[in-house]
Design an enzyme around this catalytic site. Structure first.
Site, short mmCIF file in Angstrom:
data_model
loop_
_atom_site.label_atom_id
_atom_site.label_comp_id
_atom_site.label_asym_id
_atom_site.label_seq_id
_atom_site.Cartn_x
_atom_site.Cartn_y
_atom_site.Cartn_z
N ASP A 111 -4.72 -12.89 -5.23
CA ASP A 111 -4.46 -11.57 -4.66
C ASP A 111 -4.84 -11.50 -3.19
OD1 ASP A 111 -3.78 -8.77 -4.85
OD2 ASP A 111 -5.91 -8.40 -4.64
N ASP A 342 1.07 -7.75 0.07
CA ASP A 342 0.19 -7.75 -1.10
C ASP A 342 0.81 -8.55 -2.24
OD1 ASP A 342 -1.76 -7.20 -2.94
OD2 ASP A 342 -1.18 -5.12 -3.25
#
Length: 466
Positions: A111, A342
């Protein structure tokens, strides 16, 4: 002081010269090495409706934590700059980390929207296989190199703490405690710790990195950290810009940049994706020197230091520039607005004024029928039944640095059911605070996050789908 004889002095200088040569060789070797970690995808996939729910939940959580951090700064309270949203997202990419001595494999969500590296932990000492399946939990007591940070270590200030947070300055064993509370009430808490990780380098040898900081989560509860979005993962590998992220910690040894290529996980079997960390090696240098690589500046938001912000200047549909107020994309002095990259969010979220213009333009230029009933959660769908190559409008994002990001159709349309493709974007209201380029929009591109030069490189060369 005892004087050395001429012969002893010569021998000493020879040993010193040899030691310096070995040190320089070791540094040169490290500079040439980089890490290449497989990014894995696990089935089953989330349904389109589930994807939207998990994404909205994730972004809502990230925004709340970002606003909380902003208010704390205004009050003069020093709190952690860590912003973690991965557990409440629909991240589809995972990476295996070998942690401890001897190494224990743990599967983590990769992430770019968070800093903290944390794993599910257990204090089990005996007969642990009875309580935990292999690879599901990091067994801290089975690692000879594991130790918690002391609560008065400066590193301990980088993570949020439980209340109350007992800490005895004079006590030898007083661990650094952390606690993450998510917007749905889910929590992960435990000791902020350090241990050795074993990694395979580009040279084919194993490298052991000592004192890797991570959250050892002994108490984990709630849907955000154990639900469908985790899909068998047992923690998060934060790749954000903060000092405790996995990318930052390894960057100090291998080079302060990382790159990845997210391949289409809807293909069967899915192609292999990779996360590459470091400067060195012909492969990584080839990435930077790629003549087809475009670059756009990475922007910094002091109130959200974790995220990789980019600047969108304008949007084109079928090469026609849309009339969108440029202020829609800008970062204001309160830290609102802007666009982040993201990997933990699937869909792309854009400011509502821009979203409406894009949706309208695509709808007007789309030459395919619109189904009588739209897929729940999506504002625009087309019936592509019988179309081998559906002719839907092209999309271009013009970015800072005079670069243009032109994703293929599959990056912004998603198959919601057989013969139906829906626009894989969602509007962001003023309350959400920022836009997001999710992992679906990033597929098929090679992205290089160069943290030293503060720029994002991207190219379809070397990462294009067949």
């Amino acid at each position: 002081m005892v004087a050395l004889s001429p012969i002893a002095l010569i021998i000493f200088l020879l040993f010193l010269s040899a030691d310096l040569s070995n040190t320089q060789a070791a540094i040169a070797t490290a500079a040439k090495e980089f890490l290449k970690l497989p990014l894995l995808h696990k089935t089953p996939l989330l349904s389109p409706a589930q994807t939207i729910l998990f994404d909205i939940h994730r972004l809502s959580h990230v925004h709340r934590r970002r606003r909380r951090h902003h208010h704390q700064n205004q009050k003069g309270i020093i709190k952690s700059p860590v912003v973690s949203g991965a557990p409440s997202g629909s991240g589809q990419y995972f990476v295996e980390l070998r942690l401890g001595s001897p190494p224990q494999p743990i599967l983590l969500v990769a992430d770019t929207g968070s800093d903290l590296l944390w794993v599910t932990c257990s204090a089990c000492r005996h007969n642990c296989s009875y309580f935990h399946s292999p690879g599901s939990t990091f067994l801290a007591r089975h690692s000879s190199s594991f130790s918690p940070h002391h609560c008065f270590d400066s590193t301990c200030r980088l993570v949020p703490h439980p209340e109350p947070n007992p800490c005895n300055r004079t006590r030898f064993h007083s661990p650094c405690r952390y606690k993450y509370l998510y917007s749905d009430g889910s929590t992960t808490s435990g000791f902020f710790s350090k241990d050795t990780t074993t990694l395979n380098t580009s040279s084919g040898r194993e490298a052991k990195l000592e004192n890797l900081s991570f959250g050892c989560g002994f108490r984990i509860s709630g849907p955000s950290v154990s639900g469908a979005s985790f899909n068998g993962a047992h923690g998060v590998m934060g790749l954000g810009r903060g000092p405790i992220s996995f990318a930052s910690q390894l960057g100090r040894r291998f080079g302060n940049k990382f790159s990845y290529c997210l391949m289409d996980y809807t293909l069967s079997p899915p192609p292999m994706s990779y996360l590459i960390i470091g400067h060195g090696g012909d492969e990584q240098n080839t990435i930077s020197r790629n003549p087809k690589m475009s670059f756009t500046p990475l922007l910094i938001n002091p109130l959200s230091p974790t995220f990789y912000y980019i600047g969108i200047k304008s949007v084109k549909v079928n090469n026609i520039k849309l009339q969108i107020d440029p202020s829609v994309w800008s970062l204001d002095e309160l830290g609102n607005g802007g666009t982040i990259m993201d990997s933990g969010t699937t869909l792309t979220f854009l400011p509502e004024p821009a979203y409406v213009k894009i949706l309208t333009a695509i709808k007007q230029r789309g030459r395919l029928p619109i189904p009588a009933e739209l897929t729940p959660g999506f504002d625009l769908c087309f019936n592509v039944t019988g179309e081998t190559r559906p002719k839907l409008p092209s999309l271009t994002f013009e970015l800072g640095g005079e670069s243009a990001f032109e994703p293929p159709l599959r990056n912004y349309f998603i198959d919601t059911e057989e013969g139906i493709k829906c626009l894989a974007m969602q509007p962001v209201g003023n309350k959400m605070g920022f836009s997001v380029i999710g992992n679906l929009m990033q597929q098929g591109f090679l992205f290089e996050f160069d943290r030293d030069k503060s720029r994002l490189g991207f190219s379809r060369h070397g990462c294009a789908l067949p």
